[in-house]
Design a protein around this motif. Structure first.
Motif, mmCIF file in Angstrom:
data_model
loop_
_atom_site.group_PDB
_atom_site.id
_atom_site.type_symbol
_atom_site.label_atom_id
_atom_site.label_comp_id
_atom_site.label_asym_id
_atom_site.label_seq_id
_atom_site.Cartn_x
_atom_site.Cartn_y
_atom_site.Cartn_z
ATOM 1 N N VAL A 64 0.845 -1.198 0.000
ATOM 2 C CA VAL A 64 0.000 0.000 0.000
ATOM 3 C C VAL A 64 0.879 1.247 0.000
ATOM 4 O O VAL A 64 0.706 2.164 -0.815
ATOM 5 N N ALA A 65 1.859 1.272 0.928
ATOM 6 C CA ALA A 65 2.674 2.473 1.082
ATOM 7 C C ALA A 65 3.415 2.796 -0.205
ATOM 8 O O ALA A 65 3.422 3.942 -0.671
ATOM 9 N N ILE A 66 4.027 1.775 -0.817
ATOM 10 C CA ILE A 66 4.841 2.035 -2.003
ATOM 11 C C ILE A 66 3.967 2.466 -3.177
ATOM 12 O O ILE A 66 4.273 3.446 -3.865
ATOM 13 N N VAL A 67 2.851 1.772 -3.380
ATOM 14 C CA VAL A 67 1.988 2.133 -4.514
ATOM 15 C C VAL A 67 1.443 3.554 -4.345
ATOM 16 O O VAL A 67 1.485 4.369 -5.265
ATOM 17 N N VAL A 68 0.968 3.875 -3.123
ATOM 18 C CA VAL A 68 0.353 5.188 -2.923
ATOM 19 C C VAL A 68 1.386 6.305 -3.071
ATOM 20 O O VAL A 68 1.143 7.296 -3.759
ATOM 21 N N VAL A 69 2.576 6.132 -2.460
ATOM 22 C CA VAL A 69 3.575 7.192 -2.564
ATOM 23 C C VAL A 69 4.080 7.315 -3.992
ATOM 24 O O VAL A 69 4.234 8.426 -4.517
ATOM 25 N N PHE A 70 4.305 6.181 -4.660
ATOM 26 C CA PHE A 70 4.794 6.247 -6.035
ATOM 27 C C PHE A 70 3.782 6.950 -6.947
ATOM 28 O O PHE A 70 4.137 7.863 -7.691
ATOM 29 N N SER A 71 2.503 6.558 -6.834
ATOM 30 C CA SER A 71 1.526 7.200 -7.723
ATOM 31 C C SER A 71 1.368 8.674 -7.371
ATOM 32 O O SER A 71 1.142 9.507 -8.245
ATOM 33 N N SER A 72 1.529 9.008 -6.077
ATOM 34 C CA SER A 72 1.424 10.416 -5.693
ATOM 35 C C SER A 72 2.576 11.220 -6.275
ATOM 36 O O SER A 72 2.390 12.370 -6.684
ATOM 37 N N ILE A 73 3.778 10.626 -6.309
ATOM 38 C CA ILE A 73 4.915 11.339 -6.895
ATOM 39 C C ILE A 73 4.649 11.577 -8.383
ATOM 40 O O ILE A 73 4.876 12.671 -8.891
ATOM 41 N N VAL A 74 4.109 10.551 -9.059
ATOM 42 C CA VAL A 74 3.857 10.699 -10.494
ATOM 43 C C VAL A 74 2.804 11.791 -10.747
ATOM 44 O O VAL A 74 3.040 12.739 -11.496
ATOM 45 N N ILE A 75 1.652 11.665 -10.069
ATOM 46 C CA ILE A 75 0.581 12.659 -10.288
ATOM 47 C C ILE A 75 1.069 14.036 -9.851
ATOM 48 O O ILE A 75 0.883 15.042 -10.543
#
Lengths: 344, 298
Positions: free
Chosen positions: B102-113
């Motif tokens: 959860v943590a990695i997916v959410v932070v990664f997608s937040s960095i992209v967006i």
């Protein structure tokens, strides 16, 4: 400069209103994108697992689900402006009645929690800063690290276990001793009601039930205040005015806790709204643990019932209170530090 | 400002100091365990043999044993058992990879967006900036937890629904950070001279802006991984994103409340695990920030 302040004020108020409306629109769009099919809602809202097509149409019409999205948004905002948030599909009463019962209870714990966390954080930050590099500084930094990294529910559980179950100092859950007859509901706030009616046993019972939720929320938030106030204290202690006061012959203690602390607490003001918001969020878990039937409990409950209308209304009310807190913090900041008004 | 390429120097400086070292050890242990346990779970799904998913755990996390219910912590059951006699330590170890994911997916997608919105907003400015930043402000004005709850209702809030919900509300801070950083570098000579040459806009954004502003954002992201885990565990605590009987740290803490006051180990150990993980990320993030920028953000 006075005119500048009024312009600053108006600009901030307009900003806050725009943010609230934008948030409502965004919520509706998000909910519309990911919404379940109306059939599911109809099943829940009509309390009938196998609704007929006719029943489905009735539910769709009743909650406006058949209208285009923009009509739903405009209708919602129009009703909101008239203080009408619609009828709760589960409890079959206007949502506003439910909220006016649950929200004051939550404010009654989140507002004291915010104030308490600011006071605790400012003091511990000042102590840490004036003992920089010594044992006390490391100890306080350790404490804020732990409280900051703790989930709020862990803090609340530990307090409940230690203070209520083992030491038996305070009641473990509830809002008030259920054996007492409540005083007339004049304000919505149980504590104020008791105070206005002069009902001391009730007042004390409410107060005793409030302590653990308030302290749990305050402890969960105090880390960030300590951190910022420590940093701000260190900057201010090296400022010229602090050195000047020392040279003028004031004692170090008076300089640190009098002059420096007052100036260093200005950045904390901007933090207050954030703290209030995080108390609001934290109270969802805290109210669950202490079975304190406020907004957090209502949210959890609505979630289990898929009570769409209840959740969206609560969210919007929380948004309005957080944004208002933000606005007040901005204005206070403007009063305390006039330079902000120009940058505004 | 250091570059990402100097990771060896950063690592050396991290290890030198007790706080940085502690953070690094906790975070590495968390990530390595997640990788191992996560792979074993995937293998067990692929081979349809559940045995693989708990071969490294002290006990089978799903073994219900009424005779052992509410067994206090002992050597055989280090963290005790829950009301159904399941081993709490095994359940915690089994649950950990889910939090990491959860943590990695959410932070990664937040960095992209956040990068897309923040860089466009900061670089182009004007009305686009105004619209993007108003939307960002609206998201930021509400605690993420409340917003996720609101949009989780129709999602029926399963595990992937929560990841989606968190990703939808988590990016605004990153958009703000990227925008601020871009405003700082956009008029730097190397960006201006690069824009004179006939290179594509995407290359300009990536090579001359993104790579130059990413460092402080990565430092913040390290810290933020812990915040996502905190929020996710609170959501699980109130019952969002949990599919019984799969163990989840927040949900275990919540179920454990029914064992109070006697079975203190039931709610406390899952909560303490979250505390330890979040503390690791926070120590590590702070030190990285200090090394990269010479100061802690807060």
């Amino acid at each position: 400069m006075k005119g500048g302040f009024i312009i600053f004020l108006i600009r901030r108020i307009i900003n806050a209103i725009v943010t609230i409306f934008l948030l409502i629109v965004l919520l509706f769009i998000l909910l519309h994108i990911i919404a379940p099919n109306p059939l599911t809602l109809a099943k829940i809202y009509s309390g009938n697992p196998h609704p007929t097509y006719a029943q489905l149409l009735v539910v769709e019409k009743e909650y406006g689900l058949n209208k285009p999205l923009y009509v739903q948004i405009i209708t919602y905002i129009w009703n909101l402006l008239h203080g009408n948030l619609g009828e709760d599909p589960i409890y079959k009463v206007p949502v506003i009645n439910l909220l006016s019962k649950y929200i004051p209870r939550t404010l009654e714990i989140t507002i004291p929690a915010t104030i308490l966390s600011v006071i605790m954080g400012l003091i511990s930050g000042a102590i840490a800063a004036s003992n920089r590099g010594k044992g006390l500084d490391y100890f306080l930094r350790g404490v804020y690290l732990v409280t900051w990294a703790s989930p709020t529910f862990l803090i609340a559980t530990v307090f409940q276990l230690a203070v209520a179950y083992y030491l038996k100092l305070l009641p473990p859950y509830g809002i008030v001793n259920p054996a007492l007859t409540p005083p007339p509901n004049t304000t919505g706030f149980p504590l104020l009601n008791a105070l206005l009616a002069g009902d001391w046993p009730y007042f004390i019972s409410v107060l005793r039930h409030m302590i653990l939720p308030v302290v749990s929320l305050a402890v969960a938030n105090f880390g960030i205040v300590t951190r910022i106030s420590r940093a701000s204290m260190l900057v201010n202690m090296n400022a010229d005015y602090a050195k000047l006061s020392l040279m003028k012959g004031l004692s170090r203690r008076k300089v640190v806790y009098g002059v420096v602390l007052r100036n260093a607490s200005i950045p904390i003001v901007t933090l207050i709204a954030l703290l209030f918001g995080s108390s609001m969020a934290g109270s969802v878990a805290v109210e669950d643990i202490f079975q304190y039937h406020g907004m957090g409990w209502f949210i959890t409950n609505s979630l289990l019932n898929l009570d769409y209308v209840g959740i969206i209304s609560t969210t919007i009310i929380v948004a309005i209170s957080v944004i208002t807190a933000n606005l007040i913090a901005d204005i206070m900041y403007g009063i305390l530090d006039p330079r902000v008004r120009v940058i505004g | 400002m250091a570059s990402v390429k100097d990771y060896k120097t950063i690592l050396k400086m991290l290890v030198k100091e007790p706080a940085g070292l502690t953070g690094l050890i906790i975070v590495s242990a968390f990530l390595i365990w997640s990788l191992i346990q996560g792979s074993l779970e995937l293998i067990s799904i692929y081979t349809k043999n559940p045995k693989y998913s708990y071969m490294l755990l002290p006990h089978n996390p799903f073994a219900i044993n009424p005779a052992l219910a509410l067994h206090p912590p002992t050597l055989a059951y280090l963290m005790g058992t829950n009301g159904e006699g399941e081993d709490i330590l095994s359940r915690i170890l089994y649950a950990i990879p889910r939090d990491a994911f959860v943590a990695i997916v959410v932070v990664f997608s937040s960095i992209v967006i956040g990068a897309v919105i923040g860089i466009l907003s900061g670089y182009i400015g004007g009305w686009l900036d105004e619209i993007f930043m108003r939307i960002t402000d609206a998201f930021l004005s509400l605690p993420a937890l409340i917003l996720v709850i609101a949009i989780s209702v129709p999602l029926k809030a399963n595990y992937f629904g929560v990841i989606l919900g968190l990703s939808i509300v988590w990016w605004p801070t990153y958009a703000r950070l990227f925008r601020g950083q871009v405003l700082e570098v956009k008029n730097a000579d190397y960006v201006l001279s690069a824009s004179i040459y006939n290179i594509s806009k995407i290359r300009l954004f990536y090579k001359y802006i993104f790579l130059n502003v990413i460092d402080p954002i990565l430092a913040y992201a390290t810290l933020d991984l812990g915040n996502v885990i905190l929020t996710y565990s609170t959501l699980a605590f109130i019952g969002i994103g949990v599919t019984p009987p799969i163990p989840e740290l927040g949900a275990m803490a919540s179920n454990g409340l029914s064992g109070l006051p006697e079975a203190w180990w039931w709610p406390l150990f899952p909560g303490l695990t979250i505390l330890l993980i979040v503390m690791g990320f926070s120590l590590l993030g702070d030190r990285i920030q200090e090394i990269l920028m010479g100061e802690v953000m807060y």
